[in-house]
Scaffold this active site. Structure first.
Site, PDB file in Angstrom:
ATOM      1  N   CYS A  24       0.807  -1.224   0.000  1.00 19.38           N
ATOM      2  CA  CYS A  24       0.000   0.000   0.000  1.00 19.38           C
ATOM      3  C   CYS A  24       0.841   1.276   0.000  1.00 19.38           C
ATOM      4  O   CYS A  24       0.350   2.345  -0.365  1.00 19.38           O
ATOM      5  CB  CYS A  24      -0.951   0.005   1.191  1.00 19.38           C
ATOM      6  SG  CYS A  24      -2.125  -1.369   1.176  1.00 19.38           S
TER       7      CYS A  24
ATOM      8  N   HIS B 184      -3.212   7.385   2.007  1.00 19.75           N
ATOM      9  CA  HIS B 184      -3.610   6.075   1.505  1.00 19.75           C
ATOM     10  C   HIS B 184      -5.006   5.768   2.024  1.00 19.75           C
ATOM     11  O   HIS B 184      -5.299   5.944   3.206  1.00 19.75           O
ATOM     12  CB  HIS B 184      -2.613   5.015   1.974  1.00 19.75           C
ATOM     13  CG  HIS B 184      -3.101   3.622   1.791  1.00 19.75           C
ATOM     14  ND1 HIS B 184      -3.574   3.144   0.588  1.00 19.75           N
ATOM     15  CD2 HIS B 184      -3.197   2.587   2.669  1.00 19.75           C
ATOM     16  CE1 HIS B 184      -3.935   1.885   0.725  1.00 19.75           C
ATOM     17  NE2 HIS B 184      -3.718   1.524   1.981  1.00 19.75           N
TER      18      HIS B 184
ATOM     19  N   ASN C  45      -9.962   0.020  -0.474  1.00 24.62           N
ATOM     20  CA  ASN C  45      -8.501   0.066  -0.423  1.00 24.62           C
ATOM     21  C   ASN C  45      -7.958  -0.522  -1.722  1.00 24.62           C
ATOM     22  O   ASN C  45      -8.042  -1.731  -1.951  1.00 24.62           O
ATOM     23  CB  ASN C  45      -8.007  -0.736   0.786  1.00 24.62           C
ATOM     24  CG  ASN C  45      -6.492  -0.718   0.936  1.00 24.62           C
ATOM     25  OD1 ASN C  45      -5.774  -0.308   0.044  1.00 24.62           O
ATOM     26  ND2 ASN C  45      -6.021  -1.184   2.087  1.00 24.62           N
TER      27      ASN C  45
END
Length: 325
Positions: A115, A252, A282
């Site tokens: 990520c 993020h 996500n």
């Protein structure tokens, strides 16, 4: 005195057409829209179609970013792709995108920091550009996380989506007041002691399989806010800025509770936080550039704005990057 900075010239994004809502997931596993939304802020996510690859999405996003920058593919001499879901074990998916764009010069390679991947990829490109090795780069985040999800594990399958986004970055010699433009500071961190808190239980050298995402959610959450806040502080110190100077915070998009917690710990006005997790879920390395693209398209991010990016991912990896737009 001239200062070489990496300046963002264009942004672009691509999302698969298929959308899966929380209600759709509730038909697969024991969950509900209220349960998912209350704990994550997610309402829906995009999922790749059959035959749609990480390279497919990355190529679409790259073309959109080039169009936004007013450049042609031949103007690019570096491609850095952030992904944890490559088309193949090798070659790098970046070279597939390079070929799809018709580029046969320069270099193309993948970066894998889960990520945090886009932060690591953009920092990597920044160093190459400032060092004079390349002139213009495409930095892409593209992920097909739905392909590595266990759709019977409600603790992970509700969290992720697919998509891609890209930025065009150009090395420019700046002077005077203009020298405070482009990427001003980067800060990257990792700590492998936490690698078993968020991982995929497969791989070529371990099991010979692709594997699925596994996560210790409470542990990830416990570390996230502290590590994010620390690396943001370090990045601002490097550039000589304070939290109050930030125009836009583009984190993020993992979980709205983490985003809210980081904003509170930093003392950031929530109205300055770009949030897309409700629509995208996500998307790992694609989440920050997707959020950047959203905020540029809707007019929030404007030339001259001070924009802070941050991420934390499996490994653990984490990092932050400060840009004068």
């Amino acid at each position: 005195m001239n200062t070489v900075r990496s300046v963002i010239k264009g942004v672009g994004a691509y999302l698969p057409a298929r959308v899966i809502t929380n209600e759709d997931i509730a038909k697969i596993v024991d969950t509900s829209d209220d349960w998912i939304a209350a704990r994550t802020g997610i309402r829906e996510r995009h999922i790749v179609a059959d035959g749609e690859l990480t390279s497919t999405m990355g190529t679409h996003a790259a073309k959109a970013a080039l169009a936004d920058a007013g450049l042609e593919a031949d103007d690019i001499d570096l491609i850095v792709l952030a992904t944890s879901t490559p088309d193949q074990t090798f070659p790098a998916t970046a070279v597939t995108i390079q070929a799809e764009l018709g580029i046969n010069h320069g270099a193309a390679f993948d970066v894998q920091a889960v990520c945090s991947g886009f932060i690591f990829a953009l920092a990597t490109a920044d160093n190459y550009l400032k060092g004079g090795q390349f002139k213009r780069a495409l930095v892409i985040g593209s992920e097909a996380f739905s392909r590595i999800l266990d759709w019977e594990d409600r603790s992970t399958c509700v969290l992720f989506g697919d998509g891609a986004a890209a930025v065009v970055v150009e090395a420019q010699k700046l002077n005077g007041a203009m020298s405070d433009r482009g990427i001003l500071a980067t800060c990257l961190r990792s700590d492998g002691r936490y690698r078993d808190k968020l991982y995929v239980d497969g791989g070529p050298s371990s099991t010979g399989t692709v594997g699925y995402v596994r996560m210790d959610g409470p542990e990830v959450f416990r570390h996230a806010v502290t590590k994010i806040s620390e690396v943001i502080g370090d990045t601002l110190d490097i550039a000589g800025y304070q939290v109050s100077d930030i125009d836009w915070f583009v984190p993020h998009q993992a979980n709205k509770r983490i985003l809210d917690g980081a904003a509170r710990k930093l003392g950031l006005d929530p109205s300055r936080v770009v949030i897309t997790v409700d629509k995208h879920a996500n998307t790992s390395a694609a989440s920050i550039p997707l959020a950047l693209n959203t905020a540029c398209v809707d007019g929030r991010i404007k030339e001259g704005d001070l924009v802070l990016l941050e991420a934390m991912g499996g490994g653990f990896t984490w990092g932050a990057l400060l840009i004068r737009w």
